[in-house]
Design a protein around this motif. Structure first.
Motif, PDB file in Angstrom:
ATOM      1  N   PRO A  20       0.799  -1.232   0.000  1.00 25.14           N
ATOM      2  CA  PRO A  20       0.000   0.000   0.000  1.00 25.14           C
ATOM      3  C   PRO A  20       0.828   1.278   0.000  1.00 25.14           C
ATOM      4  O   PRO A  20       0.312   2.359  -0.281  1.00 25.14           O
ATOM      5  CB  PRO A  20      -0.833  -0.120   1.284  1.00 25.14           C
ATOM      6  N   VAL A  21       2.096   1.141   0.297  1.00 24.14           N
ATOM      7  CA  VAL A  21       2.942   2.339   0.357  1.00 24.14           C
ATOM      8  C   VAL A  21       4.100   2.282  -0.657  1.00 24.14           C
ATOM      9  O   VAL A  21       5.043   3.063  -0.591  1.00 24.14           O
ATOM     10  CB  VAL A  21       3.512   2.553   1.780  1.00 24.14           C
ATOM     11  N   ASN A  22       3.994   1.345  -1.608  1.00 24.74           N
ATOM     12  CA  ASN A  22       5.001   1.230  -2.672  1.00 24.74           C
ATOM     13  C   ASN A  22       6.425   1.120  -2.134  1.00 24.74           C
ATOM     14  O   ASN A  22       7.337   1.781  -2.641  1.00 24.74           O
ATOM     15  CB  ASN A  22       4.890   2.411  -3.641  1.00 24.74           C
ATOM     16  N   ALA A  23       6.583   0.288  -1.117  1.00 25.80           N
ATOM     17  CA  ALA A  23       7.910   0.126  -0.513  1.00 25.80           C
ATOM     18  C   ALA A  23       8.740  -0.939  -1.224  1.00 25.80           C
ATOM     19  O   ALA A  23       9.929  -1.068  -0.961  1.00 25.80           O
ATOM     20  CB  ALA A  23       7.756  -0.248   0.958  1.00 25.80           C
ATOM     21  N   ILE A  24       8.108  -1.707  -2.130  1.00 28.51           N
ATOM     22  CA  ILE A  24       8.795  -2.835  -2.761  1.00 28.51           C
ATOM     23  C   ILE A  24       9.199  -2.505  -4.185  1.00 28.51           C
ATOM     24  O   ILE A  24       8.416  -1.954  -4.954  1.00 28.51           O
ATOM     25  CB  ILE A  24       7.877  -4.077  -2.758  1.00 28.51           C
ATOM     26  N   SER A  25      10.431  -2.854  -4.523  1.00 25.13           N
ATOM     27  CA  SER A  25      10.914  -2.639  -5.884  1.00 25.13           C
ATOM     28  C   SER A  25      11.813  -3.808  -6.285  1.00 25.13           C
ATOM     29  O   SER A  25      12.285  -4.570  -5.445  1.00 25.13           O
ATOM     30  CB  SER A  25      11.681  -1.326  -5.981  1.00 25.13           C
ATOM     31  N   GLU A  26      12.037  -3.926  -7.591  1.00 23.41           N
ATOM     32  CA  GLU A  26      12.871  -5.007  -8.086  1.00 23.41           C
ATOM     33  C   GLU A  26      14.337  -4.672  -7.864  1.00 23.41           C
ATOM     34  O   GLU A  26      14.804  -3.596  -8.234  1.00 23.41           O
ATOM     35  CB  GLU A  26      12.603  -5.246  -9.578  1.00 23.41           C
ATOM     36  N   GLY A  27      15.040  -5.618  -7.236  1.00 19.79           N
ATOM     37  CA  GLY A  27      16.456  -5.417  -6.997  1.00 19.79           C
ATOM     38  C   GLY A  27      17.290  -6.310  -7.887  1.00 19.79           C
ATOM     39  O   GLY A  27      16.843  -6.702  -8.960  1.00 19.79           O
ATOM     40  N   ASP A  28      18.456  -6.655  -7.436  1.00 24.90           N
ATOM     41  CA  ASP A  28      19.366  -7.482  -8.222  1.00 24.90           C
ATOM     42  C   ASP A  28      19.059  -8.960  -7.988  1.00 24.90           C
ATOM     43  O   ASP A  28      19.545  -9.555  -7.039  1.00 24.90           O
ATOM     44  CB  ASP A  28      20.804  -7.153  -7.812  1.00 24.90           C
ATOM     45  N   GLY A  29      18.211  -9.529  -8.831  1.00 26.40           N
ATOM     46  CA  GLY A  29      17.881 -10.942  -8.732  1.00 26.40           C
ATOM     47  C   GLY A  29      16.737 -11.263  -7.792  1.00 26.40           C
ATOM     48  O   GLY A  29      16.266 -12.390  -7.746  1.00 26.40           O
ATOM     49  N   LYS A  30      16.300 -10.290  -7.020  1.00 28.14           N
ATOM     50  CA  LYS A  30      15.153 -10.487  -6.144  1.00 28.14           C
ATOM     51  C   LYS A  30      14.534  -9.127  -5.849  1.00 28.14           C
ATOM     52  O   LYS A  30      15.097  -8.102  -6.210  1.00 28.14           O
ATOM     53  CB  LYS A  30      15.576 -11.173  -4.839  1.00 28.14           C
ATOM     54  N   TYR A  31      13.380  -9.150  -5.199  1.00 30.36           N
ATOM     55  CA  TYR A  31      12.727  -7.889  -4.863  1.00 30.36           C
ATOM     56  C   TYR A  31      13.198  -7.430  -3.479  1.00 30.36           C
ATOM     57  O   TYR A  31      13.624  -8.237  -2.649  1.00 30.36           O
ATOM     58  CB  TYR A  31      11.212  -8.053  -4.913  1.00 30.36           C
ATOM     59  N   VAL A  32      13.132  -6.130  -3.269  1.00 32.09           N
ATOM     60  CA  VAL A  32      13.629  -5.575  -2.011  1.00 32.09           C
ATOM     61  C   VAL A  32      12.599  -4.612  -1.414  1.00 32.09           C
ATOM     62  O   VAL A  32      11.771  -4.040  -2.122  1.00 32.09           O
ATOM     63  CB  VAL A  32      14.965  -4.826  -2.214  1.00 32.09           C
ATOM     64  N   ILE A  33      12.648  -4.461  -0.102  1.00 31.65           N
ATOM     65  CA  ILE A  33      11.736  -3.577   0.623  1.00 31.65           C
ATOM     66  C   ILE A  33      12.513  -2.405   1.186  1.00 31.65           C
ATOM     67  O   ILE A  33      13.556  -2.579   1.825  1.00 31.65           O
ATOM     68  CB  ILE A  33      11.046  -4.340   1.768  1.00 31.65           C
ATOM     69  N   ASP A  34      11.991  -1.201   0.948  1.00 34.58           N
ATOM     70  CA  ASP A  34      12.598  -0.007   1.535  1.00 34.58           C
ATOM     71  C   ASP A  34      12.160   0.081   3.000  1.00 34.58           C
ATOM     72  O   ASP A  34      10.999   0.318   3.305  1.00 34.58           O
ATOM     73  CB  ASP A  34      12.144   1.232   0.763  1.00 34.58           C
ATOM     74  N   ALA A  35      13.097  -0.139   3.894  1.00 38.36           N
ATOM     75  CA  ALA A  35      12.789  -0.206   5.329  1.00 38.36           C
ATOM     76  C   ALA A  35      12.199   1.095   5.866  1.00 38.36           C
ATOM     77  O   ALA A  35      11.400   1.077   6.808  1.00 38.36           O
ATOM     78  CB  ALA A  35      14.053  -0.558   6.102  1.00 38.36           C
ATOM     79  N   ASP A  36      12.555   2.199   5.284  1.00 38.72           N
ATOM     80  CA  ASP A  36      12.051   3.488   5.773  1.00 38.72           C
ATOM     81  C   ASP A  36      10.610   3.742   5.348  1.00 38.72           C
ATOM     82  O   ASP A  36       9.920   4.576   5.928  1.00 38.72           O
ATOM     83  CB  ASP A  36      12.932   4.628   5.267  1.00 38.72           C
ATOM     84  N   THR A  37      10.145   3.010   4.327  1.00 32.84           N
ATOM     85  CA  THR A  37       8.794   3.217   3.799  1.00 32.84           C
ATOM     86  C   THR A  37       7.811   2.173   4.319  1.00 32.84           C
ATOM     87  O   THR A  37       6.641   2.466   4.533  1.00 32.84           O
ATOM     88  CB  THR A  37       8.823   3.170   2.258  1.00 32.84           C
ATOM     89  N   CYS A  38       8.268   0.963   4.545  1.00 36.11           N
ATOM     90  CA  CYS A  38       7.424  -0.146   4.992  1.00 36.11           C
ATOM     91  C   CYS A  38       6.692   0.179   6.292  1.00 36.11           C
ATOM     92  O   CYS A  38       7.292   0.677   7.241  1.00 36.11           O
ATOM     93  CB  CYS A  38       8.290  -1.393   5.195  1.00 36.11           C
ATOM     94  N   ILE A  39       5.377  -0.108   6.305  1.00 36.85           N
ATOM     95  CA  ILE A  39       4.564   0.130   7.506  1.00 36.85           C
ATOM     96  C   ILE A  39       4.193  -1.193   8.207  1.00 36.85           C
ATOM     97  O   ILE A  39       3.312  -1.232   9.054  1.00 36.85           O
ATOM     98  CB  ILE A  39       3.286   0.921   7.169  1.00 36.85           C
ATOM     99  N   GLU A  40       4.866  -2.287   7.790  1.00 39.24           N
ATOM    100  CA  GLU A  40       4.709  -3.592   8.449  1.00 39.24           C
ATOM    101  C   GLU A  40       3.293  -4.126   8.399  1.00 39.24           C
ATOM    102  O   GLU A  40       2.810  -4.706   9.378  1.00 39.24           O
ATOM    103  CB  GLU A  40       5.158  -3.489   9.913  1.00 39.24           C
ATOM    104  N   CYS A  41       2.616  -3.952   7.263  1.00 36.37           N
ATOM    105  CA  CYS A  41       1.232  -4.427   7.173  1.00 36.37           C
ATOM    106  C   CYS A  41       1.139  -5.933   6.928  1.00 36.37           C
ATOM    107  O   CYS A  41       0.121  -6.542   7.197  1.00 36.37           O
ATOM    108  CB  CYS A  41       0.502  -3.665   6.071  1.00 36.37           C
TER     109      CYS A  41
END
Ligand code: SF4
Ligand code: SF4
Length: 56
Positions: A20-41
């Motif tokens: 819901p907060v667009n914290a996930i993006s494609e990284g190098d070989g896997k997807y990654v979560i921006d820790a500063d954006t994630c609201i732990e839903c």
């Protein structure tokens, strides 16, 4: 603590659309979560076929 995506990730992309907060993006070989954006839903963990997202 934010969620993190483990190396189990198969880069299917399912979680990116669920975040819901667009914290996930494609990284190098896997997807990654921006820790500063994630609201732990937990939505990403709910849709992942390999249970890669987990609480840090
Ligand atoms: Fe996004 Fe929620 Fe997953 Fe954090 S726990 S990355 S806010 S879907
Ligand atoms: Fe990786 Fe799971 Fe997200 Fe798919 S849903 S990109 S396997 S973390």
């Amino acid at each position: 603590m934010a969620y993190q995506i483990s190396d189990e990730c198969i880069a299917c992309g399912a979680c990116e659309a669920e975040c819901p907060v667009n914290a996930i993006s494609e990284g190098d070989g896997k997807y990654v979560i921006d820790a500063d954006t994630c609201i732990e839903c937990g939505a990403c963990a709910g849709v992942c076929p390999v249970s890669a997202p987990h609480e840090a």
